[in-house]
Design a protein around this motif. Structure first.
Motif, PDB file in Angstrom:
ATOM      1  N   MET A   2       0.835  -1.063   0.074  1.00 63.84           N
ATOM      2  CA  MET A   2      -0.026   0.000  -0.052  1.00 63.84           C
ATOM      3  C   MET A   2       0.941   1.196  -0.071  1.00 63.84           C
ATOM      4  O   MET A   2       0.410   2.183  -0.739  1.00 63.84           O
ATOM      5  CB  MET A   2      -0.710  -0.247   1.223  1.00 63.84           C
ATOM      6  CG  MET A   2      -2.112   0.848   1.011  1.00 63.84           C
ATOM      7  SD  MET A   2      -3.242   0.850   2.532  1.00 63.84           S
ATOM      8  CE  MET A   2      -2.243   1.735   3.686  1.00 63.84           C
ATOM      9  N   ILE A   3       1.915   1.475   0.914  1.00 64.24           N
ATOM     10  CA  ILE A   3       2.754   2.448   0.884  1.00 64.24           C
ATOM     11  C   ILE A   3       3.450   2.739  -0.544  1.00 64.24           C
ATOM     12  O   ILE A   3       3.460   3.472  -0.938  1.00 64.24           O
ATOM     13  CB  ILE A   3       3.675   2.417   1.995  1.00 64.24           C
ATOM     14  CG1 ILE A   3       3.263   2.112   3.285  1.00 64.24           C
ATOM     15  CG2 ILE A   3       4.769   3.229   2.016  1.00 64.24           C
ATOM     16  CD1 ILE A   3       3.937   1.866   4.685  1.00 64.24           C
ATOM     17  N   GLN A   4       3.979   1.581  -1.153  1.00 64.02           N
ATOM     18  CA  GLN A   4       4.685   1.651  -2.357  1.00 64.02           C
ATOM     19  C   GLN A   4       3.646   2.261  -3.313  1.00 64.02           C
ATOM     20  O   GLN A   4       3.987   3.071  -4.161  1.00 64.02           O
ATOM     21  CB  GLN A   4       5.199   0.341  -2.782  1.00 64.02           C
ATOM     22  CG  GLN A   4       6.403  -0.068  -1.933  1.00 64.02           C
ATOM     23  CD  GLN A   4       6.943  -1.307  -2.602  1.00 64.02           C
ATOM     24  OE1 GLN A   4       6.871  -1.806  -3.594  1.00 64.02           O
ATOM     25  NE2 GLN A   4       7.717  -2.059  -1.512  1.00 64.02           N
ATOM     26  N   SER A   5       2.593   1.872  -3.338  1.00 70.25           N
ATOM     27  CA  SER A   5       1.517   2.300  -4.185  1.00 70.25           C
ATOM     28  C   SER A   5       1.201   3.699  -4.359  1.00 70.25           C
ATOM     29  O   SER A   5       1.121   4.250  -5.271  1.00 70.25           O
ATOM     30  CB  SER A   5       0.214   1.543  -4.083  1.00 70.25           C
ATOM     31  OG  SER A   5       0.505   0.151  -4.225  1.00 70.25           O
ATOM     32  N   PHE A  29      -3.026   5.765 -10.733  1.00 71.56           N
ATOM     33  CA  PHE A  29      -3.863   6.311 -11.314  1.00 71.56           C
ATOM     34  C   PHE A  29      -4.234   5.363 -12.759  1.00 71.56           C
ATOM     35  O   PHE A  29      -5.443   5.133 -12.953  1.00 71.56           O
ATOM     36  CB  PHE A  29      -3.535   7.508 -11.645  1.00 71.56           C
ATOM     37  CG  PHE A  29      -4.845   7.962 -12.660  1.00 71.56           C
ATOM     38  CD1 PHE A  29      -5.714   8.769 -12.026  1.00 71.56           C
ATOM     39  CD2 PHE A  29      -4.210   8.359 -13.834  1.00 71.56           C
ATOM     40  CE1 PHE A  29      -6.856   9.316 -12.648  1.00 71.56           C
ATOM     41  CE2 PHE A  29      -5.446   8.960 -14.818  1.00 71.56           C
ATOM     42  CZ  PHE A  29      -6.564   9.393 -13.954  1.00 71.56           C
ATOM     43  N   ASP A  30      -3.292   4.943 -13.123  1.00 72.04           N
ATOM     44  CA  ASP A  30      -3.477   4.020 -14.352  1.00 72.04           C
ATOM     45  C   ASP A  30      -4.230   2.867 -14.201  1.00 72.04           C
ATOM     46  O   ASP A  30      -4.978   2.660 -15.009  1.00 72.04           O
ATOM     47  CB  ASP A  30      -1.936   3.779 -15.135  1.00 72.04           C
ATOM     48  CG  ASP A  30      -2.418   2.937 -16.353  1.00 72.04           C
ATOM     49  OD1 ASP A  30      -2.980   3.426 -17.063  1.00 72.04           O
ATOM     50  OD2 ASP A  30      -1.402   1.825 -16.613  1.00 72.04           O
ATOM     51  N   VAL A  31      -3.726   1.760 -13.362  1.00 70.92           N
ATOM     52  CA  VAL A  31      -4.279   0.697 -12.980  1.00 70.92           C
ATOM     53  C   VAL A  31      -5.625   0.960 -12.349  1.00 70.92           C
ATOM     54  O   VAL A  31      -6.265  -0.084 -12.454  1.00 70.92           O
ATOM     55  CB  VAL A  31      -3.420  -0.247 -12.583  1.00 70.92           C
ATOM     56  CG1 VAL A  31      -2.121  -0.723 -12.953  1.00 70.92           C
ATOM     57  CG2 VAL A  31      -3.141   0.168 -10.838  1.00 70.92           C
ATOM     58  N   GLY A  32      -5.972   2.044 -12.012  1.00 64.49           N
ATOM     59  CA  GLY A  32      -7.393   2.287 -11.385  1.00 64.49           C
ATOM     60  C   GLY A  32      -7.329   1.841 -10.180  1.00 64.49           C
ATOM     61  O   GLY A  32      -8.117   0.998  -9.573  1.00 64.49           O
ATOM     62  N   LEU A  33      -6.564   2.385  -9.026  1.00 63.29           N
ATOM     63  CA  LEU A  33      -6.352   1.942  -7.853  1.00 63.29           C
ATOM     64  C   LEU A  33      -7.546   2.107  -7.058  1.00 63.29           C
ATOM     65  O   LEU A  33      -7.846   1.472  -6.228  1.00 63.29           O
ATOM     66  CB  LEU A  33      -5.209   2.365  -7.160  1.00 63.29           C
ATOM     67  CG  LEU A  33      -4.822   1.699  -6.019  1.00 63.29           C
ATOM     68  CD1 LEU A  33      -4.277   0.338  -6.174  1.00 63.29           C
ATOM     69  CD2 LEU A  33      -3.509   2.122  -5.309  1.00 63.29           C
TER      70      LEU A  33
END
Ligand code: FNR
Length: 380
Positions: free
Chosen positions: A182-185, A193-197
Motif C-alpha cells: 500500500m505504501i509503495q503504491s 492512477f493508471d491501473v485504477g487503484l
C-alpha cells in the motif's frame, strides 16, 4: 525515452512500477542462478554468419496448431498483468492479435476470460495450472471453451510454489506485505492512477467469477498455496485430455523423458521451460535442455520454448536448437508495464525486425530454413 530493445523496456518498467511489482516480474527463485543462465546461455550461442546467399526478402510467418502466425512467437501466460497496466490482459491480447500472434491468458489474470476474448477477433490461448480444486478447473475450462478458446496451455512445473526471495524483500509476500504494498503504491501515483487503484485492480477475474466474489491479492497467495497439487501424475490428467477437444500443450518440460511421456499422454505440444527461472533454481536453462528434448520428440508434437528470450536473435537461436516456436514472458511484461498496448506492439515489431536481420545474415529465407546449421555448433 528511446526504445531500441526489450532491455530499455525493463528500465522503463523499473521506473514506472512500485518496487514490489517490478521485482515480482523481474525476479526468480532462490539465488536466481537459473534466471541468469537462461539469458546467458542464449547469449553465448554463436550464430553462424553466412553471406552472399541471395536471400532477398525473408519470410518469418509460420503455422502452429493449425493457426497461421505472423511469426513463431506467442505471449506466455503471465499472472497479474492487469496490475502492470490498466486492464493489462486486454491490452496485451490486443497487441498480440494486431501483430498476428497468440496471446496466452494466465489462470491468475485480473481480467476474466470472457472480457479478454471479447476484445479481440482471434481466439486467445488459455493457461491452466494443476489445482486441487477440480471444480474450479472444470468450470474455468468450460468457460474458456464457451468463448471459443481452443488451445490449452497446461502448466505442470508448479506442483509447489517456488520460493522467491525478492518477493519477500520487496513486500510482494512476507510479513506486513499488504501494508508495504500500500505504501509503495501511494508513492507511485501515476501507476496507481493508471491501473485504477480506486477500482479493484487486485481482483482476480477467473478466480473470483468461480467463487462468486472478488479474490483480492492478499488472498491470492493463500489460495494458490493451498491449491497446488504435488500428488498429481499423468494419469490424473486424463480427464482433461478427454474433456478438452482442442490442442493441449504441456508447459514446463525440461527433460527428454518427460517430453516422451507428453507424447504418450497425447499432448499436441510442449513448452520447454523452467518458468523463467522462477521455480526450481539450479535447473538447466531452456537453451541447454532443448537440443536433447528435440532429439527425443521432434516431429511428434509441436515444441515451443521459453525462458530467457529477450530479442529476435534469441528467437532464432531457440529455433536453431530445435523449437518450432517460442513464448515471450518478461520481455512483453516489461513493455506492457512501460507503455501498455503500444509498448507490446513496439516490442513485437522489434523482435520481428531482429529476426529478419538474424535470418538474412545466417542464410535463412524462411522459418523452415533455420536449423542447427544456423549456429556455429549445435547446442552449447
Ligand atoms: C510467469 N510465468 C507464468 N507461467 C504460467 O504458466 N502461468 C502464470 O501465471 C505465470 N505467471 C508469471 C508471472 C511472471 C511475472 C513471470 C515473469 C512469469 C512463466 C511464463 O509463462 C514464462 O514461462 C516465463 O516468463 C519465461 O521466461 P522469461 O521469458 O520471462 O525469461
Amino acid at each position: 525515452m528511446i526504445i531500441s530493445s526489450s532491455l530499455d523496456y525493463r528500465e522503463a518498467a523499473r521506473r514506472r512500477l512500485p518496487p514490489f511489482l517490478f521485482h515480482y516480474i523481474d525476479g526468480g527463485a532462490y539465488a536466481e542462478v537459473t534466471l541468469r543462465r537462461n539469458v546467458e546461455d542464449l547469449a553465448h550461442l554463436a550464430l553462424r554468419q553466412r553471406v552472399l546467399k541471395a536471400i532477398g526478402e525473408v519470410d518469418i510467418s509460420t503455422r502452429l496448431f493449425d493457426q497461421d502466425l505472423a511469426m513463431p512467437v506467442s505471449l506466455a501466460p503471465v499472472g497479474l498483468t492487469g496490475m502492470y497496466a490498466r486492464r493489462g490482459e486486454v491490452q496485451a491480447a490486443r497487441a498480440a492479435t494486431r501483430k498476428g500472434i497468440p496471446f496466452t491468458l494466465s489462470t491468475v489474470s485480473v481480467c476474466p476470460i470472457e472480457e479478454v476474448q471479447a476484445q479481440v477477433d482471434r481466439p486467445i490461448w488459455f493457461q491452466l495450472y494443476v489445482l486441487k480444486d477440480r471444480g474450479f478447473m472444470r468450470n474455468v475450462l468450460e468457460r474458456a471453451w464457451a468463448v471459443g478458446i481452443r488451445t490449452l496451455v497446461f502448466t505442470v512445473d508448479m506442483p509447489v510454489p517456488g520460493a522467491r526471495y525478492r518477493d519477500a524483500h520487496s513486500g510482494m509476500s512476507g510479513p506486513h506485505a499488504g501494508l508495504r504494498r500500500m505504501i509503495q503504491s501511494v508513492l507511485h501515483p501515476a501507476w496507481a492512477f493508471d491501473v485504477g487503484l480506486n477500482g479493484r485492480p487486485h481482483d482476480l477475474g477467473n478466480i473470483s467469477a468461480f467463487r462468486g466474489q472478488p479474490t483480492k491479492l492478499n488472498d491470492y497467495v493463500g489460495w494458490l498455496g493451498s491449491n497446488f497439487d504435488p500428488s498429481i501424475g499423468w494419469a490424473d490428467l486424463q480427464w482433461i485430455r478427454d474433456f478438452w477437444q482442442g490442442p493441449m500443450v504441456i508447459k514446463g518440460i525440461l527433460d527428454p523423458d518427460d517430453a516422451r511421456d507428453a507424447v504418450r499422454f497425447g499432448a499436441n505440444g510442449i513448452v520447454v521451460s523452467n518458468h523463467g527461472g522462477r521455480q526450481l533454481d539450479g535447473v538447466l536453462s531452456s537453451a541447454r535442455a532443448l537440443p536433447a528434448i528435440a532429439d527425443a520428440v521432434k516431429g511428434k508434437l509441436t515444441i515451443l520454448a521459453d525462458s530467457g528470450i529477450r530479442s529476435g536473435l534469441d528467437v532464432v537461436r531457440m529455433l536453431a536448437l530445435g523449437a518450432d516456436g517460442v513464448m515471450l514472458g518478461r520481455a512483453y511484461a516489461y513493455a506492457l508495464a512501460a507503455e501498455g498496448q503500444r509498448g507490446v506492439e513496439t516490442l513485437l515489431d522489434l523482435i520481428a525486425k531482429e529476426m529478419r536481420v538474424a535470418m538474412t545474415l545466417t542464410g535463412a529465407r524462411t522459418i523452415a530454413d533455420i536449423s542447427g546449421d544456423s549456429l556455429v555448433q549445435a547446442g552449447i
